[in-house]
Scaffold this active site. Sequence first.
Site, short mmCIF file in Angstrom:
data_model
loop_
_atom_site.label_atom_id
_atom_site.label_comp_id
_atom_site.label_asym_id
_atom_site.label_seq_id
_atom_site.Cartn_x
_atom_site.Cartn_y
_atom_site.Cartn_z
N ASP A 35 21.58 0.46 6.29
CA ASP A 35 22.76 0.87 5.53
C ASP A 35 23.49 -0.32 4.93
O ASP A 35 24.44 -0.14 4.16
CB ASP A 35 23.74 1.59 6.48
CG ASP A 35 23.55 3.10 6.48
OD1 ASP A 35 23.39 3.67 5.39
OD2 ASP A 35 23.57 3.69 7.57
N LYS B 213 18.52 13.47 4.50
CA LYS B 213 17.87 12.15 4.56
C LYS B 213 16.48 12.26 5.17
O LYS B 213 15.51 11.69 4.67
CB LYS B 213 18.74 11.17 5.37
CG LYS B 213 20.01 10.72 4.65
CD LYS B 213 20.95 9.93 5.56
CE LYS B 213 22.22 9.56 4.82
NZ LYS B 213 23.20 8.84 5.66
N GLN C 240 24.61 7.46 11.80
CA GLN C 240 25.41 8.26 10.88
C GLN C 240 26.89 8.17 11.25
O GLN C 240 27.27 8.35 12.40
CB GLN C 240 24.92 9.73 10.91
CG GLN C 240 25.59 10.61 9.88
CD GLN C 240 25.26 10.23 8.43
OE1 GLN C 240 24.18 9.74 8.13
NE2 GLN C 240 26.20 10.46 7.52
N1 GUN Z 1 28.52 8.58 6.46
C1 GUN Z 1 28.84 8.83 5.18
N2 GUN Z 1 28.05 8.10 4.36
C2 GUN Z 1 27.22 7.39 5.14
C3 GUN Z 1 26.17 6.46 4.87
O1 GUN Z 1 25.85 6.11 3.73
N3 GUN Z 1 25.54 5.95 5.97
C4 GUN Z 1 25.88 6.28 7.22
N4 GUN Z 1 25.22 5.71 8.22
N5 GUN Z 1 26.85 7.13 7.50
C5 GUN Z 1 27.51 7.69 6.46
#
Ligand code: GUN
Length: 289
Positions: free
Chosen positions: A115, A48, A92
């Site tokens: 998110d 990311k 995350q």
């Molecule tokens: N863990 C797995 N997928 C995601 C996501 O799209 N966002 C976040 N913050 N954590 C994750």
Amino acid sequence: MKIINGKEIADKIILDIKNEIISKNLNVGLAVILIGDDFASKTYVRMKRKKCLDANINSYLFEYSNSIDEKTIIDKIHALNNDDKIDGILVQLPLPKHISIKTVIEAIDPNKDIDGFHPINVGKVLLGYDDTIFPCTPLGIKILLEKTKIDLTGKHVVIIGRSNLVGKPLFAMLVQNKKKLNATVTICHSYTKDLKQIALSADIIIAAIGKANFITKDFIKKGSIVIDVGINYENQSDGTKKIVGDVDYENVKELCSYITPVPKGVGPMTIAMLLKNSLICHKKNKKYE
Ligand code: GUN
């Protein structure tokens, strides 16, 4: 059979974001909170942040050990909510067991909820509002289908997996009474009876189970579309890890009209949508420009 190239579509979206940021001289800031040393989480965060760099988005990493207390995280989120250079806050997941995901997500300012996990934004998605933040993976899937010119009107979409991250919001998005949507959506999960029979009645199968190669060819109706959301890490004999999806790709692909591969399918779209949401939040929050 056609392969949907998620990476190519995602790269184009990221390039458009980068061009907009450069041409308008925007200062977009994303805060990333990473707790613990989960291999997959660390990998996602690294990917990311690399894409943020590519798109001229400033990413700020805040890393904590597994034993960090909840209050420290909540205080950090409150500080980031009030920090004008931060447009979006990403925590995350998963979190260590002693930290409440509910408390953490509710602490994020809904306008910085990159998110789309905050209950306010989830509620708006369910109600079919357009002016909300859509969660990255469901939004990525919706855009993949749009770009592939797949009209969902009246189609039977079977989502396998009912997570808050993918299955539930995706249901809410695809079922809306809107152009090219209006799908008939079935959500299946671990207690679903006759999963195979339901899958065989699908025009589109979206596999978000989290189990490697779970969807075999006997789940697939000929000519259907298969979207594989799975990212499973399989240990190899040489000590490396290989990424595989939830779909037994090699055996399923000949049966479908379209399929997304893993990697280079849904995964890159999730990251592209994170950048898109960062830009959207920046525009909403640009109090300081
Ligand atoms: N863990 C797995 N997928 C995601 C996501 O799209 N966002 C976040 N913050 N954590 C994750």
